[in-house]
Write a protein that holds these residues in place. Structure first.
Motif, mmCIF file in Angstrom:
data_model
loop_
_atom_site.group_PDB
_atom_site.id
_atom_site.type_symbol
_atom_site.label_atom_id
_atom_site.label_comp_id
_atom_site.label_asym_id
_atom_site.label_seq_id
_atom_site.Cartn_x
_atom_site.Cartn_y
_atom_site.Cartn_z
ATOM 1 N N SER A 188 0.818 -1.219 0.000
ATOM 2 C CA SER A 188 0.000 0.000 0.000
ATOM 3 C C SER A 188 0.847 1.262 0.000
ATOM 4 O O SER A 188 0.441 2.310 -0.528
ATOM 5 C CB SER A 188 -0.937 -0.001 1.215
ATOM 6 O OG SER A 188 -0.178 -0.119 2.413
ATOM 7 N N LYS B 163 -6.248 -2.165 -6.070
ATOM 8 C CA LYS B 163 -7.143 -2.688 -5.033
ATOM 9 C C LYS B 163 -8.239 -3.546 -5.649
ATOM 10 O O LYS B 163 -8.659 -4.559 -5.068
ATOM 11 C CB LYS B 163 -7.752 -1.518 -4.257
ATOM 12 C CG LYS B 163 -8.640 -1.948 -3.099
ATOM 13 C CD LYS B 163 -9.170 -0.732 -2.349
ATOM 14 C CE LYS B 163 -10.069 -1.157 -1.194
ATOM 15 N NZ LYS B 163 -10.609 0.026 -0.467
ATOM 16 N N LEU C 17 -3.068 -5.683 -0.768
ATOM 17 C CA LEU C 17 -3.188 -4.499 0.072
ATOM 18 C C LEU C 17 -3.666 -4.813 1.473
ATOM 19 O O LEU C 17 -3.903 -3.910 2.271
ATOM 20 C CB LEU C 17 -4.141 -3.488 -0.589
ATOM 21 C CG LEU C 17 -3.722 -3.031 -1.988
ATOM 22 C CD1 LEU C 17 -4.756 -2.097 -2.577
ATOM 23 C CD2 LEU C 17 -2.357 -2.347 -1.949
#
Length: 815
Positions: free
Chosen positions: A795, A807, A814
């Motif tokens: 991330s 994502k 993530l």
């Protein structure tokens, strides 16, 4: 590539011409306000291709049903076959067997043409030869049948067609003609169980409209049934040819089915009233198949009238059967060519979209661009090309570059790189000495994209500049940050060493985990230990040591003091490397001055070193002269040549140990070896763990190994890499006083982890046949590796521009 592209273009043109002419017949069978348009000639959505593929297969299936009807399959037969399909597959079989019956034996006379013979000019006699020929006459009967039965249970066989045809045959011996047998079987289970064909678009095996499990199964059926048709047609053609059966048909060849309407085409329907476009509906299919059945039935009826019943060798039943099977070949070809057209259309549209044929090199260039956008600026990847400086304020003394070879040229490799300031590596030399190498340590992770089973061919380039020198040590990084040298070379500028690097792939984590699941505990233990060794040995290291700053350190001179003293540097290196003179014999010594060494001017120190060099050169010249005189004396006295000449190199290494100062450091010195396991050597294991968690079976780490086919500028003939390694490591020992002093901090260690993302197909086939976007897969691998290299969460790596997209497609990264 150009040849392949031209071939595809020709195939597309031929196929489109064939399909365009077929659409004219389709338009006549549809309502006047429905205009069929070839898929490639009208704007449409991707899902429309699935609809058209379904229509092509459905229409092919319905045409096959009409063919089976002509062959004797009724609705009741199909219902019975549906009952069989719950437990068994349905088979259609053709069997033919010939029987030979003797009819009679005859004898006939055959006369040769007359010839005239003159006798002494008195008379002319006409003569001819009469030959008696015996002939044996036979009747050849061909008994055939077509049946349908469940599985292999022929006792439940349903007889669809059967007949016995015969023809006379004549031989000139008592031996009868050879009787033959022929059989062919076809599994029609797919036809029975797919009343309404539909593609499961959510299935894992569904990649594209043409590359999915449902369509592939359908195409396989049509190809199998075509083989069945071919076998039967070939059998009867051979029958007619073998016994010279002619004059059977009045007007046209029985095999010709070109006049029968065929609706299995790749088209969309445009409503001429509303302008809307859609795939053919179920109602359209029914209408088209109705026209097709009428056309097939009409052709069969005309054969009954046109067929001459003047010989039992081939009857109207065989004529209709062969015409129908000939039409069946057209149906199967239409289905397979239609599916091929849809796939080729995807190739064509993709090429138009990118305005070129994308090569692997061009895709790699794009991935470099994409990666620079994918990662935030703090973690941007860099081209693997690094300068090596003797002093921060000076121009580079050397340069290191890793390139990848392509079909057209080379390009620098892109790597995720992080500097590891807490690591002090060391080098194990040939004599067991361990040399500490403090300096810059860079850890690189490279992700190579590889298509269609190719390999990423790499080349390491080490270049030294004019009046500079560098020692390059290449090997494997092991526990404790120790570099175990495989090769070493000393380059004195300007010079370049080009070193081909091969890659040995290690099994992917996914493949390895799947493979050991069914092993015994002991086998699994062995496999895990061996894999651990493979990963531990996959950390490739290149240490670059600038010679001048280490020479200044050895000679007790201030840093950067020899920058302009080119001759002194060259002569000192020559003495150290060629004669292995101890550095302390050349170094400036404070014992020669009464002043504090820090107060002595730099130039005075340099002059003192220069004097030591000149003294050493004179002494070496003296030794050489003495050796030559000894040789001459021995030769004069007739004693031959000496077996033990005095070598300068041996003299300095064996007789000047006291001044060399080895008593301070023992054998190895041991400088720089860290206790425990160095964190950098765990990187391949950490990447393997993360790839197993987020990667796929197509991602492999590899072990980098230098090839022996080096190219060094200025070197003629074979290069003795063993000698170069020996001499370079010896020079490294001398510069560090046998490991008792560490190398200068200007040394650079580059550690490499190599990852290959391998795709089975070519780039274009990966996109079209598998419907895989390689960008998404490769970027996932890049993010996993970058996360380990930089020791941060994914991330934090991803740029804001791509965070939301990553994502969506890779949510597990993530977490």
């Amino acid at each position: 590539k150009a040849t392949v592209s031209v071939l595809y273009w020709k195939m597309e043109v031929l196929l489109e011409n064939k399909l365009s002419s077929a659409l004219e017949a389709v338009s006549r069978a549809l309502d006047s306000n429905k205009q069929p348009v070839l898929v490639g000639d009208i704007a449409h959505e991707y899902e429309d291709k699935f609809d058209v593929a379904e229509f092509v297969v459905r229409s092919g299936r319905e045409a096959t049903r009409n063919i089976l009807t002509i062959l004797g399959v009724t609705d009741d037969h199909l219902k019975e076959a549906e009952e069989w399909s719950s437990t068994q597959r349905t088979t259609i079989e053709f069997k033919s067997e010939e029987f030979i019956d003797f009819e009679k034996e005859t004898e006939r006379e055959e006369s040769s043409p007359s010839s005239e013979v003159g006798i002494s000019g008195i008379a002319t006699i006409k003569t001819k030869t009469v030959t008696k020929i015996k002939e044996w006459h036979w009747v050849v009967r061909n008994r055939y049948k077509i049946t349908m039965y469940p599985g292999t249970d022929q006792e439940k066989a349903i007889k669809l067609l059967h007949n016995e045809i015969c023809t006379p045959a004549t031989t000139l011996t008592k031996e009868p003609p050879t009787a033959t047998r022929q059989s062919a079987v076809c599994d029609i289970h797919w036809f029975i169980t797919n009343g309404v064909f539909k593609i499961n678009r959510s299935a894992k095996s569904c990649f594209t409209p043409s590359q999915n499990g449902d369509v592939i199964e359908a195409v396989n059926f049509f190809q199998d049934v075509k083989k069945f048709y071919n076998t039967v047609i070939y059998h009867f053609r051979t029958w007619c040819s073998k016994f010279n059966i002619k004059g059977i048909f009045k007007e046209e060849d029985v095999y010709d089915s070109s006049s029968v309407f065929l609706p299995s085409q790749v088209f969309l329907i445009k409503d001429t009233k509303t302008g809307q476009t859609h795939a053919p509906s179920e109602a359209d299919l029914v209408e088209l198949q109705k026209s097709q059945l009428e056309s097939l039935t009409d052709k069969a009826s005309r054969l009954n009238v046109q067929f001459k019943i003047d010989t039992p060798a081939l009857t109207a039943q065989e004529a209709k059967m062969l015409m129908t099977m000939s039409f069946g070949e057209r149906v199967t070809d239409s289905v397979t060519s239609g599916i091929t057209y849809i796939e080729e259309l995807l190739y064509t549209q993709l090429r138009k979209a990118v305005a070129s044929e994308i090569s692997d090199h061009e895709f790699d260039t794009y991935m470099k661009y994409h990666t620079s956008k994918l990662l935030s600026s703090k973690y941007h990847p860099t081209q693997l090309s690094y300068p090596v400086r003797s002093h921060p304020s000076r121009n580079p003394a050397a340069n290191l570059m890793l390139t990848r070879k392509w079909s057209k040229g080379t390009s620098p490799v892109l790597s995720m790189c992080s500097i590891k300031p807490d690591i002090v590596p060391s080098v194990a030399t040939s004599s067991g000495c361990v040399v500490s190498a403090p300096g810059v340590v860079r850890l690189h992770a490279m992700v190579h994209n590889v298509f269609a089973g190719n390999k990423a061919e790499l080349e390491l380039l080490v270049t030294t500049k004019q009046f500079n020198g560098v020692i390059a040590v290449i090997g494997t990084l092991t526990d404790g940050g120790k570099l175990v040298p495989s090769y070493a070379v000393t380059l004195l500028g300007p010079d370049t060493a080009a070193i081909p690097i091969t890659q040995e792939l290690i099994a992917s984590g996914v493949d390895f985990s799947n493979a050991i699941k069914s092993l015994s505990p002991k086998q699994r233990e062995f496999a895990l230990a061996y894999r651990n060794m493979q990963l531990s040995n996959s950390l490739f290291g290149v240490l670059l040591v600038p010679i001048r700053p280490n020479l200044e350190q050895l000679l007790n001179l201030p840093e950067d003091s020899l920058c302009t003293e080119i001759q002194i540097v060259a002569e000192a290196i020559n003495l150290l490397s060629q004669y292995q003179v101890s550095g302390q014999l050349l170094a400036y010594s404070s014992e020669d001055d009464c002043e504090d060494p820090d107060d002595v001017p730099v130039q005075v120190k340099i002059e003192k070193v220069s004097e030591n060099i000149e003294k050493m050169k004179a002494y070496i010249a003296h030794l050489k002269k003495k050796e030559l005189e000894n040789q001459q004396m021995i030769k004069t006295l007739g004693g031959g040549t000496s077996n033990s000449p005095v070598h300068c190199k041996d003299f300095f290494t064996d007789n000047l140990l006291e001044k060399e100062g080895r008593s301070q450091g023992g054998d190895s010195g041991g400088g720089g070896e860290a206790a425990g396991t160095c964190s950098i050597t765990r990187v391949p294991h950490q990447i393997d763990e993360q790839l197993l968690k987020h990667g796929s079976s197509s991602v492999h780490q590899s072990t980098l190994k230098p090839s022996a086919m080096w190219r060094i500028s200025g070197s003629a003939g074979p290069i003795d890499l063993h000698e170069k390694r020996k001499d370079s490591l010896a020079l490294l020992e001398i510069l560090t006083n046998t490991g008792t002093i560490p190398l200068h901090s200007s040394s650079h260690l580059h550690a490499f982890v190599s990852i290959n993302h391998s795709f089975e197909d070519s780039l274009i086939d990966t996109l079209i046949k598998k419907s895989i976007n390689p960008i998404e897969y490769i970027e996932r691998t890049i993010l996993v590796c970058a996360s380990v290299i930089h020791d941060v969460a994914v991330s934090e790596l991803v740029s804001e521009e791509h965070a939301e997209r990553v994502k969506q497609i890779s949510p597990s990264l993530l977490l």
